[in-house]
Design an enzyme around this catalytic site. Structure first.
Site, PDB file in Angstrom:
ATOM      1  N   LEU A 120     -37.769 -12.530 -64.415  1.00 17.64           N
ATOM      2  CA  LEU A 120     -37.056 -13.533 -65.212  1.00 17.64           C
ATOM      3  C   LEU A 120     -35.868 -14.102 -64.417  1.00 17.64           C
ATOM      4  O   LEU A 120     -35.745 -15.314 -64.244  1.00 17.64           O
ATOM      5  CB  LEU A 120     -36.564 -12.894 -66.527  1.00 17.64           C
ATOM      6  CG  LEU A 120     -35.753 -13.799 -67.452  1.00 17.64           C
ATOM      7  CD1 LEU A 120     -36.605 -14.947 -67.980  1.00 17.64           C
ATOM      8  CD2 LEU A 120     -35.202 -12.989 -68.640  1.00 17.64           C
ATOM      9  N   THR A 121     -35.012 -13.211 -63.905  1.00 14.27           N
ATOM     10  CA  THR A 121     -33.784 -13.635 -63.232  1.00 14.27           C
ATOM     11  C   THR A 121     -34.089 -14.417 -61.958  1.00 14.27           C
ATOM     12  O   THR A 121     -35.018 -14.083 -61.219  1.00 14.27           O
ATOM     13  CB  THR A 121     -32.939 -12.397 -62.865  1.00 14.27           C
ATOM     14  OG1 THR A 121     -32.669 -11.671 -64.067  1.00 14.27           O
ATOM     15  CG2 THR A 121     -31.634 -12.773 -62.197  1.00 14.27           C
ATOM     16  N   GLU A 160     -30.398  -6.465 -68.145  1.00 14.02           N
ATOM     17  CA  GLU A 160     -30.907  -6.663 -69.516  1.00 14.02           C
ATOM     18  C   GLU A 160     -29.765  -7.135 -70.430  1.00 14.02           C
ATOM     19  O   GLU A 160     -29.623  -6.670 -71.561  1.00 14.02           O
ATOM     20  CB  GLU A 160     -31.593  -5.399 -70.034  1.00 14.02           C
ATOM     21  CG  GLU A 160     -32.787  -5.042 -69.154  1.00 14.02           C
ATOM     22  CD  GLU A 160     -33.922  -4.345 -69.873  1.00 14.02           C
ATOM     23  OE1 GLU A 160     -33.963  -4.394 -71.103  1.00 14.02           O
ATOM     24  OE2 GLU A 160     -34.768  -3.776 -69.168  1.00 14.02           O
TER      25      GLU A 160
HETATM   26  P1  FAD Z   1     -24.112 -13.856 -64.012  1.00  9.48           P
HETATM   27  O1  FAD Z   1     -24.958 -14.299 -65.159  1.00  9.48           O
HETATM   28  O2  FAD Z   1     -23.784 -14.819 -62.950  1.00  9.48           O
HETATM   29  O3  FAD Z   1     -22.768 -13.230 -64.616  1.00  9.48           O
HETATM   30  C1  FAD Z   1     -21.602 -13.019 -63.832  1.00  9.48           C
HETATM   31  C2  FAD Z   1     -20.473 -12.598 -64.789  1.00  9.48           C
HETATM   32  O4  FAD Z   1     -20.202 -13.666 -65.689  1.00  9.48           O
HETATM   33  C3  FAD Z   1     -20.824 -11.379 -65.649  1.00  9.48           C
HETATM   34  O5  FAD Z   1     -19.694 -10.594 -65.843  1.00  9.48           O
HETATM   35  C4  FAD Z   1     -21.251 -12.011 -66.970  1.00  9.48           C
HETATM   36  O6  FAD Z   1     -21.053 -11.130 -68.076  1.00  9.48           O
HETATM   37  C5  FAD Z   1     -20.298 -13.194 -67.032  1.00  9.48           C
HETATM   38  N1  FAD Z   1     -20.802 -14.258 -67.898  1.00  9.48           N
HETATM   39  C6  FAD Z   1     -21.892 -15.059 -67.693  1.00  9.48           C
HETATM   40  N2  FAD Z   1     -22.012 -15.931 -68.703  1.00  9.48           N
HETATM   41  C7  FAD Z   1     -20.991 -15.681 -69.552  1.00  9.48           C
HETATM   42  C8  FAD Z   1     -20.569 -16.257 -70.798  1.00  9.48           C
HETATM   43  N3  FAD Z   1     -21.244 -17.266 -71.376  1.00  9.48           N
HETATM   44  N4  FAD Z   1     -19.458 -15.766 -71.373  1.00  9.48           N
HETATM   45  C9  FAD Z   1     -18.773 -14.738 -70.817  1.00  9.48           C
HETATM   46  N5  FAD Z   1     -19.121 -14.159 -69.655  1.00  9.48           N
HETATM   47  C10 FAD Z   1     -20.218 -14.627 -69.032  1.00  9.48           C
HETATM   48  N6  FAD Z   1     -33.794  -9.256 -63.717  1.00  9.48           N
HETATM   49  C11 FAD Z   1     -35.120  -9.415 -64.017  1.00  9.48           C
HETATM   50  O7  FAD Z   1     -35.542 -10.489 -64.431  1.00  9.48           O
HETATM   51  N7  FAD Z   1     -36.000  -8.380 -63.844  1.00  9.48           N
HETATM   52  C12 FAD Z   1     -35.613  -7.162 -63.391  1.00  9.48           C
HETATM   53  O8  FAD Z   1     -36.449  -6.258 -63.270  1.00  9.48           O
HETATM   54  C13 FAD Z   1     -34.220  -6.962 -63.061  1.00  9.48           C
HETATM   55  N8  FAD Z   1     -33.807  -5.778 -62.525  1.00  9.48           N
HETATM   56  C14 FAD Z   1     -32.518  -5.682 -62.041  1.00  9.48           C
HETATM   57  C15 FAD Z   1     -32.147  -4.537 -61.317  1.00  9.48           C
HETATM   58  C16 FAD Z   1     -30.870  -4.454 -60.751  1.00  9.48           C
HETATM   59  C17 FAD Z   1     -30.490  -3.249 -59.955  1.00  9.48           C
HETATM   60  C18 FAD Z   1     -29.940  -5.518 -60.960  1.00  9.48           C
HETATM   61  C19 FAD Z   1     -28.550  -5.457 -60.385  1.00  9.48           C
HETATM   62  C20 FAD Z   1     -30.291  -6.619 -61.698  1.00  9.48           C
HETATM   63  C21 FAD Z   1     -31.595  -6.729 -62.228  1.00  9.48           C
HETATM   64  N9  FAD Z   1     -32.005  -7.886 -62.897  1.00  9.48           N
HETATM   65  C22 FAD Z   1     -33.330  -8.057 -63.241  1.00  9.48           C
HETATM   66  C23 FAD Z   1     -31.083  -9.024 -63.054  1.00  9.48           C
HETATM   67  C24 FAD Z   1     -30.063  -8.824 -64.168  1.00  9.48           C
HETATM   68  O9  FAD Z   1     -30.675  -8.912 -65.425  1.00  9.48           O
HETATM   69  C25 FAD Z   1     -28.958  -9.887 -63.950  1.00  9.48           C
HETATM   70  O10 FAD Z   1     -28.217  -9.453 -62.823  1.00  9.48           O
HETATM   71  C26 FAD Z   1     -28.076 -10.039 -65.157  1.00  9.48           C
HETATM   72  O11 FAD Z   1     -28.772 -10.708 -66.184  1.00  9.48           O
HETATM   73  C27 FAD Z   1     -26.795 -10.829 -64.858  1.00  9.48           C
HETATM   74  O12 FAD Z   1     -27.093 -12.017 -64.184  1.00  9.48           O
HETATM   75  P2  FAD Z   1     -26.253 -12.380 -62.848  1.00  9.48           P
HETATM   76  O13 FAD Z   1     -26.308 -11.183 -61.969  1.00  9.48           O
HETATM   77  O14 FAD Z   1     -26.778 -13.654 -62.338  1.00  9.48           O
HETATM   78  O15 FAD Z   1     -24.753 -12.538 -63.343  1.00  9.48           O
END
Ligand code: FAD
Length: 382
Positions: free
Chosen positions: A125-126, A362
Site C-alpha cells: 500500500l505505502t 498500520e
Molecule cells: P508520513 O505519513 O510521512 O508521516 C510522517 C509524520 O507526520 C508522522 O509522525 C505522522 O503521524 C505525521 N502525520 C502525517 N499526516 C498527519 C496528519 N494529517 N496530522 C498529524 N500528523 C500527521 N506499508 C505497507 O503498505 N505494507 C507493509 O507491509 C509495511 N510494512 C512496514 C514495515 C516497517 C518496518 C515500516 C517502518 C513501515 C512499513 N509500512 C508498510 C509503511 C508504514 O505503514 C508507513 O511508514 C506509515 O503509514 C507512515 O507513513 P510515512 O512513513 O510515509 O510517514
C-alpha cells in the site's frame, strides 16, 4: 464479553507458547544480529496451523476465532516481533483479504499455499510519496485488452523480498480512494523488482523491501474485490490487522514484564535484590498495568469481530494504546536492567527497538488519534 478462554482458545495459546519457546526464542537474538530470521520458520508456522487461523478449513485454514488468533499472535510477539510480523502480514493482511474478498478461483489458487507456509504474501500500500495519506497513492494500473499494466513503486513492504504474491493497491480510476483497486500480483511477474531495505532500527529479522513496478502485466482476474473498491479492501484488512499489531505489542509488553521481574529478583545492589526497592517496584508496576490494559483492549476487538459487531474504532484504540504501551514497557524494562539493558545479550534493548515501529506502521499514533477523534466528533481533522 466472557473473559474466560474456551478449551480451544486455551489450547491454541498453549501450542503457541510451546512453539515460541522451542522454535523462536532461542534464535531471536541471532536472527536480529544477522538481519534475517531463518526462512524455514515459515513452513513450521504453516505446519502448526498458525498461518491458517480464522481461515475456513476447506481452503487449508485451521479455523479458530479472532481471540485465538490474538492469543497466538501475542505468544509469537513475546518470542520475536519479526516472526510475529511475518504472520500478521501473510495471514492477517493478505490471506484474510483473499478469504473475504476473493472469488473461488483466487481462494483456491492462493489460500492453501499461504496457509501452509508454502507461499508468503506481502501487502503493498505505502509508496515513497504516500504513507499516512495512502488514499492518494500514485501507482497506476491501466487496462489493456484483457490485462492491466501496472507502473509505480511501493515502500517499506514487510515480507517484500520473500513474498510469492503481492496484494498491491494501484489507481485504476480518478483521484482519491474511489479510484483505487486491489490486485493479486505473483511476485515473479516480469517488470516487478524488489530491493531489501537494510539498517532498520528494529524488526531486523524481517525482509522489508522497496518494490518497483515497470509495466507489470496481470490479467483482469487478478483484481481482488470490485474494481474501484481497492481502498475498502485495504482498510478492511488494516482494521483487523491493527488488532494483530496490538496483540503483538501485548506480547512485547509481557516479555518486558517477565524479563524485568526475573532480573529484579536476582540482581543485588546495596546488599539486597533490587526487587525490594520501591522505585524498581514502581517500574515493574507500571509495566504490569500497561500489559493488562493493552491485553484487555485487544481482546475487546477480537470479541467484537467474533460477534459480528463494529470494531474499527476499538481497533484504533487498542493499536494506539498497545503500541505506545509496548514502547513504555520496553523502556521501563531497560531501566530495570541498568547498563546490562543496553547490550543485546539481555532482552530489553531488542524489545525497545522492535516496539518502536509499532507506533509508526498500520497507522501512526497521530493517525489513530485522528480516527478516534473523527469517530467522536464526526469531523475529519486529517
Ligand atoms: P508520513 O505519513 O510521512 O508521516 C510522517 C509524520 O507526520 C508522522 O509522525 C505522522 O503521524 C505525521 N502525520 C502525517 N499526516 C498527519 C496528519 N494529517 N496530522 C498529524 N500528523 C500527521 N506499508 C505497507 O503498505 N505494507 C507493509 O507491509 C509495511 N510494512 C512496514 C514495515 C516497517 C518496518 C515500516 C517502518 C513501515 C512499513 N509500512 C508498510 C509503511 C508504514 O505503514 C508507513 O511508514 C506509515 O503509514 C507512515 O507513513 P510515512 O512513513 O510515509 O510517514
Amino acid at each position: 464479553m466472557n473473559l474466560e478462554l474456551s478449551e480451544e482458545q486455551a489450547a491454541a495459546k498453549e501450542l503457541a507458547r510451546d512453539f515460541t519457546a522451542r522454535e523462536i526464542s532461542p534464535h531471536a537474538v541471532e536472527w536480529d544480529r544477522a538481519e534475517s530470521v531463518d526462512r524455514g520458520i515459515v513452513k513450521k508456522l504453516g505446519d502448526v496451523g498458525f498461518l491458517g487461523l480464522t481461515i475456513p478449513e476447506q481452503y487449508g485454514g485451521s479455523g479458530g476465532d479472532h481471540l485465538a488468533y490474538c492469543l497466538v499472535t501475542e505468544e509469537l510477539g513475546r518470542g520475536d516481533s519479526s516472526v510475529r510480523g511475518i504472520v500478521s502480514v501473510s495471514l492477517g493482511l493478505v490471506a484474510k483479504s483473499v478469504a473475504h474478498w476473493g472469488d473461488e478461483a483466487q481462494k483456491a489458487r492462493w489460500l492453501p499455499r499461504l496457509t501452509s507456509g508454502e507461499a508468503v504474501g506481502c501487502f503493498g500500500l505505502t509508496e515513497p510519496g504516500t504513507g499516512s495519506d495512502a488514499a492518494n497513492l500514485t501507482t497506476r494500473a491501466v487496462r489493456d485488452g484483457g490485462d492491466y499494466v501496472i507502473t509505480g513503486s511501493k515502500m517499506f513492504i514487510t515480507n517484500g523480498t520473500w513474498a510469492d504474491v503481492v496484494l498491491l493497491f494501484a489507481r485504476t480510476g480518478g483521484e482519491g480512494h474511489r479510484g483505487v483497486s486491489a490486485f493479486l500480483v505473483p511476485a515473479d511477474t516480469p517488470g516487478l523488482t524488489r530491493r531489501e531495505i537494510h539498517g532498520k532500527l528494529g524488526l531486523r529479522g524481517q525482509a522489508t523491501a522497496e518494490l518497483v513496478l515497470d509495466e507489470v502485466r496481470v490479467p483482469a482476474d487478478a483484481v481482488l474485490g470490485p474494481v474501484g473498491k481497492g481502498f475498502s479492501v485495504a482498510m478492511s484488512a488494516l482494521a483487523k490487522g491493527r488488532m494483530s499489531v496490538a496483540a503483538g505489542c501485548v506480547g512485547i509488553a509481557q516479555a518486558c514484564l517477565d524479563a524485568a521481574v526475573a532480573y529484579a529478583g536476582q540482581r543485588e545492589q546495596f546488599g539486597a535484590p533490587i526487587a525490594g526497592r520501591q522505585l524498581v517496584q514502581e517500574l515493574l508496576a507500571d509495566i504490569a498495568v500497561d500489559v493488562d490494559a493493552a491485553r484487555l483492549l485487544t481482546w475487546r476487538v477480537a470479541d467484537l469481530i467474533d460477534r459480528g459487531l463494529p470494531f474499527a474504532t476499538e481497533s484504533s484504540v487498542a493499536k494506539l494504546y498497545a503500541s505506545e504501551a509496548a514502547v513504555r514497557c520496553a523502556n521501563n524494562a531497560l531501566q530495570v536492567f541498568g547498563g546490562y539493558g543496553y547490550i543485546d545479550e539481555y532482552p530489553a534493548g531488542k524489545l525497545l527497538r522492535d516496539a518502536r515501529v509499532m507506533t509508526l506502521y498500520e497507522g501512526t499514533s497521530q493517525i489513530h488519534k485522528l480516527l478516534i477523534g473523527r469517530a467522536l466528533t464526526g469531523v475529519s481533522a486529517f
